[in-house]
Motif scaffolding. Sequence first.
Motif, PDB file in Angstrom:
ATOM      1  N   MET A   1     -54.381   8.234 -30.850  1.00 28.39           N
ATOM      2  CA  MET A   1     -54.748   6.650 -31.445  1.00 28.39           C
ATOM      3  C   MET A   1     -55.619   6.803 -32.554  1.00 28.39           C
ATOM      4  SD  MET A   1     -56.263   3.298 -29.343  1.00 28.39           S
ATOM      5  CE  MET A   1     -56.492   1.761 -30.312  1.00 28.39           C
ATOM      6  N   LEU A   2     -56.919   7.179 -32.389  1.00 28.38           N
ATOM      7  CA  LEU A   2     -57.656   7.046 -33.595  1.00 28.38           C
ATOM      8  C   LEU A   2     -57.446   7.823 -34.872  1.00 28.38           C
ATOM      9  CD1 LEU A   2     -61.010   7.139 -31.249  1.00 28.38           C
ATOM     10  CD2 LEU A   2     -59.775   5.176 -32.292  1.00 28.38           C
ATOM     11  N   ASP A   3     -56.726   8.948 -34.564  1.00 35.31           N
ATOM     12  CA  ASP A   3     -56.505   9.736 -35.939  1.00 35.31           C
ATOM     13  C   ASP A   3     -55.599   9.149 -36.719  1.00 35.31           C
ATOM     14  OD1 ASP A   3     -58.039  11.766 -35.328  1.00 35.31           O
ATOM     15  OD2 ASP A   3     -56.682  13.290 -34.622  1.00 35.31           O
ATOM     16  N   GLY A   4     -54.663   8.114 -36.120  1.00 29.01           N
ATOM     17  CA  GLY A   4     -53.516   7.685 -37.031  1.00 29.01           C
ATOM     18  C   GLY A   4     -53.757   6.225 -37.657  1.00 29.01           C
ATOM     19  N   MET A   5     -55.128   5.678 -37.675  1.00 31.67           N
ATOM     20  CA  MET A   5     -55.090   4.316 -37.805  1.00 31.67           C
ATOM     21  C   MET A   5     -55.164   4.152 -39.314  1.00 31.67           C
ATOM     22  SD  MET A   5     -55.828   3.153 -34.776  1.00 31.67           S
ATOM     23  CE  MET A   5     -56.548   1.324 -35.184  1.00 31.67           C
ATOM     24  N   ARG A   6     -54.412   3.073 -39.833  1.00 33.41           N
ATOM     25  CA  ARG A   6     -54.154   2.796 -41.173  1.00 33.41           C
ATOM     26  C   ARG A   6     -55.289   2.118 -41.854  1.00 33.41           C
ATOM     27  NH1 ARG A   6     -49.383  -1.681 -43.118  1.00 33.41           N
ATOM     28  NH2 ARG A   6     -49.615  -0.913 -45.177  1.00 33.41           N
ATOM     29  N   LEU A   7     -55.829   0.942 -41.148  1.00 35.54           N
ATOM     30  CA  LEU A   7     -56.914   0.307 -41.610  1.00 35.54           C
ATOM     31  C   LEU A   7     -58.402   0.776 -41.019  1.00 35.54           C
ATOM     32  CD1 LEU A   7     -55.046  -2.953 -41.880  1.00 35.54           C
ATOM     33  CD2 LEU A   7     -55.492  -1.515 -43.738  1.00 35.54           C
TER      34      LEU A   7
ATOM     35  N   PHE B   1     -52.123   1.806 -29.857  1.00 34.26           N
ATOM     36  CA  PHE B   1     -51.911   1.798 -28.498  1.00 34.26           C
ATOM     37  C   PHE B   1     -50.531   2.317 -28.283  1.00 34.26           C
ATOM     38  CE2 PHE B   1     -55.406  -1.601 -27.977  1.00 34.26           C
ATOM     39  CZ  PHE B   1     -56.019  -0.815 -27.156  1.00 34.26           C
ATOM     40  N   ALA B   2     -49.747   2.232 -29.150  1.00 28.98           N
ATOM     41  CA  ALA B   2     -48.275   2.919 -29.140  1.00 28.98           C
ATOM     42  C   ALA B   2     -48.619   4.434 -29.135  1.00 28.98           C
ATOM     43  CB  ALA B   2     -47.455   2.613 -30.106  1.00 28.98           C
ATOM     44  N   ARG B   3     -49.173   4.965 -30.007  1.00 24.49           N
ATOM     45  CA  ARG B   3     -49.531   6.487 -30.098  1.00 24.49           C
ATOM     46  C   ARG B   3     -50.241   6.907 -29.100  1.00 24.49           C
ATOM     47  NH1 ARG B   3     -50.924   4.627 -35.475  1.00 24.49           N
ATOM     48  NH2 ARG B   3     -53.073   5.043 -34.816  1.00 24.49           N
ATOM     49  N   LEU B   4     -51.180   6.154 -28.380  1.00 23.16           N
ATOM     50  CA  LEU B   4     -52.011   6.538 -27.212  1.00 23.16           C
ATOM     51  C   LEU B   4     -51.033   6.507 -26.148  1.00 23.16           C
ATOM     52  CD1 LEU B   4     -55.242   5.380 -26.092  1.00 23.16           C
ATOM     53  CD2 LEU B   4     -53.342   4.818 -24.471  1.00 23.16           C
TER      54      LEU B   4
END
Length: 398
Positions: A330-336, A391-394
Amino acid sequence: MAKKDGPPLKPDTLLTTIGRDPAANFGIVNPPVYHASTVTFPTVAALEAVNRTPFDAVYYGRHGTPTTFALQDAMAELDGGQGRRGIACGSGVAALDATIAAFVSAGDHLLVTDSAYDPTRRFCNEFLKKFGVETTYYDPMIGAGIAALMRPNTKAVVVEAPGSLTFEVQDIPAIAEAAHKVGAAVIMDNSWATPLLYKAFDHGVDVSIYSATKYVVGHSDAMMGVIVTTPETFLQVRKSVAMFGAAPGPDDCYLALRGLRTLSVRLERHDKNAMKIAHWLKARPEVAKVLHPAFADCPGHDIWKRDFTGASGLFSIVLNPTSKAALTAMLDGMRLFAMGYSWGGYESLIIPVNPSAIRTAVPWTAEGPLVRLHVGLEDVDDLIADLADGFARLAAAS
Ligand SMILES: *Cc1c(COP(=O)(O)O)cnc(C)c1O
């Protein structure tokens, strides 16, 4: 400002007027940036005439220039005026350390909230301990019960509301009453609320400290701490700051003053965005708890309603138990939302935090991971979309 008389000005008006004096600077709106180490004197008489201890004279760069004084005066005014005085330091940590050190000597005892900023704990555990000062950590929700922890040698109580990871809102008036009964000073880390959302001195605090690095500077580009003291505590604290020598640079004082002008409008937007996101998170199946003072889940929510005039943009969530790999996805892929430890700038941040590694008075028992968010000034729907993707990645990695 030139025209000082009239009825008291409201906070938003104060923010546009304090700490500047165009009439003294060719009519220029903002105070100039004075770079200085050496200050010269034309005569022996002038050299000898400098009165050092009020700390309002320009005589050596470390003790401040008119740029420093402008910021200090502005913060004291914002914190209610009435003879209170501001002291600018090179960082929030410098402000906290010098203040705590001002109140304790060898053999003294200090009470510190278990929710305190971690470097404050380190200062007590590693530095003050060397000099024979004993620290007891207490349950942030202790309230009037703190009376039972007072000893004859308790000289200060450190409070922070809300805690910057776990967001307990402390009953500071109750704590202050117990502290003052035994002559202990109440030192507050008031970085989250700023003087706009929490009037520390109206709630029994003796020294209010701001990591101005956060909301005052507001743009993630300078380090700054500001202490505001009562007239009674000023000299004791100011001398300690002078001995530590952690003076702020004039450019950073200027940035803090510049940040101050928009503090109110920024906080309003941080709050609005954070509330919308917190409500959205509350409804998510991945979220066990929202630790935001405006939410009933948050310890001290009623105290926040009673004592604070608003909320800023920093809060935490407890997630339902999940794997480290899923949280990482979840955290590694955040855009903003970027991952970073500071906060209070215009940009959004998210970070996993682990209070169980820090606390000693009250164990941290949440089953799932704790995640702290600082909600910035972006469009809130873009931020929500970023979290939804997270959340989708999680879920995909669970
Ligand atoms: C960041 C922070 C500090 C320390 O401030 P610096 O300016 O980074 O030294 C102190 N207290 C709290 C609650 C903070 O978040």
